[in-house]
Design an enzyme around this catalytic site. Structure first.
Site, PDB file in Angstrom:
ATOM      1  N   HIS A 173       6.039   3.810  -1.239  1.00  0.00           N
ATOM      2  CA  HIS A 173       5.960   2.874  -0.150  1.00  0.00           C
ATOM      3  C   HIS A 173       6.196   3.283   1.259  1.00  0.00           C
ATOM      4  O   HIS A 173       5.806   2.646   2.154  1.00  0.00           O
ATOM      5  CB  HIS A 173       6.881   1.784  -0.455  1.00  0.00           C
ATOM      6  CG  HIS A 173       6.632   1.089  -1.933  1.00  0.00           C
ATOM      7  ND1 HIS A 173       7.164   1.589  -3.112  1.00  0.00           N
ATOM      8  CD2 HIS A 173       6.032  -0.052  -2.032  1.00  0.00           C
ATOM      9  CE1 HIS A 173       6.613   0.667  -3.999  1.00  0.00           C
ATOM     10  NE2 HIS A 173       6.265  -0.417  -3.544  1.00  0.00           N
ATOM     11  N   ASP A 245      -3.323   1.425  -6.049  1.00  0.00           N
ATOM     12  CA  ASP A 245      -2.122   0.825  -5.577  1.00  0.00           C
ATOM     13  C   ASP A 245      -2.542   0.491  -4.351  1.00  0.00           C
ATOM     14  O   ASP A 245      -3.478   0.611  -3.465  1.00  0.00           O
ATOM     15  CB  ASP A 245      -1.008   1.632  -5.495  1.00  0.00           C
ATOM     16  CG  ASP A 245       0.345   0.807  -5.743  1.00  0.00           C
ATOM     17  OD1 ASP A 245       0.373  -0.240  -5.346  1.00  0.00           O
ATOM     18  OD2 ASP A 245       1.363   1.573  -6.401  1.00  0.00           O
TER      19      ASP A 245
END
Length: 314
Positions: A173, A245
């Site tokens: 992230h 993702d």
């Protein structure tokens, strides 16, 4: 959103907690119905309406949907009961999602539970708290039952995060990350749930933004021809739908939204996910349009993706 949906510029919509702010479940349900009606009127395939309801730590529509324990809570059961318990869990959760209008869930997490020490820079991945087990066979059984349970309610599952984050220390992230687990271990352990469950169902596989140096030190797994074509499509002979993702995660975004997006489609990935920073859909669409115009998009790959998505929608 409505012009993107009605003109067929997106294949799906991700709904999460922020879609409920200032409203309620009935309002979100009505909005999803409206979006699907726009698709039908335009003669387009139905939208994929995705949620991220893993249970436990990641349950972005709970409340108001029921807060369920993580799938790992089933691990204590006897081997013979695991799959049926997981199917019951998936059926109950799937019914709730389907009633809302959701037909795709970003679950289950089939990364094996991490064995390395917790690192302070893992703010969001937290695989050890989300994984089902450190045992690939028990992970496989629970995941297979769960996927089957969701499917009874018309909800597709998503196996994540290939190539398995058990050996990843960084948090994609926020940072770039490398997977240093030996390929022999990945093949004999980490990849078993992905390969077997996907091979026996219509579950999607979500590709993570990590670098697997042993096979491709240049690309992220999410846009690696060596992983997508070499491993998944050719070695596994898998023709199911693959999704990245979130492309606004730093590990991908810092490499260039356009570069990663074009590379993923050309590698044989079928869906590009933009969720956290949803405004980035516009520069990505612009980039893809320009890439198609100047010949940088592989049109044969896009046709193959269309066929896979059509099969999913049947």
């Amino acid at each position: 959103l409505r012009p993107l949906v009605s003109q067929g510029l997106v294949g799906g919509v991700f709904v999460t907690r922020r879609n409920l702010r200032g409203g309620d479940l009935a309002g979100l349900q009505a909005e999803i119905r409206e979006l699907q009606q726009l698709r039908q009127t335009a003669g387009l395939p139905p939208l994929l309406i995705a949620a991220d309801q893993e249970g436990g730590l990641v349950s972005h529509l709970s409340p108001p949907l029921q807060k369920r324990p993580a799938l790992a809570s089933l691990e204590a059961a006897d081997d013979r009961a695991l799959e049926q318990l997981a199917e019951d869990y998936g059926r109950a959760q799937g019914a709730e999602l389907a009633a809302l209008g959701v037909n795709l869930n970003f679950s289950p997490v089939v990364d094996l539970r991490q064995t390395h020490a917790h690192r302070g820079l893992d703010f969001h991945s937290r695989i050890s708290q989300r994984a089902i087990s450190d045992d690939p066979q028990r992970t496989l059984l629970i995941a297979r039952g769960y996927v089957r349970g969701l499917a009874t309610q018309g909800v597709h599952a998503t196996l994540k995060h290939f190539p398995g984050f058990a050996g990843v220390i960084g948090d994609t992230h926020h940072f770039s990350a490398h997977l240093e687990t030996p390929l022999t271990t990945l093949r004999s352990r980490d990849w078993l749930p992905f390969r077997h469950v996907a091979g026996q169902s219509q579950a999607l596989i979500m590709l993570g933004h990590v670098v697997l140096d042993e096979l491709d030190a240049e690309h992220l797994v999410s846009n690696s021809p060596a992983l997508v074509q070499g491993v998944i499509r050719e070695q596994w002979q898998h023709q199911g739908v693959l999704i990245t993702d979130d492309l606004t995660m730093a590990a991908a975004y810092n490499r260039g939204l356009c570069e990663v997006g074009v590379g993923a489609l050309n590698a044989g990935v079928d869906l590009l996910l933009v969720s956290y920073d949803h405004e980035k859909i516009y520069p990505l669409l612009d980039c893809l349009d320009r890439a198609r115009a100047d010949g940088r998009l592989d049109l044969d790959r896009l046709q193959q993706s269309r066929a896979r998505l059509d099969r999913l929608a049947r």
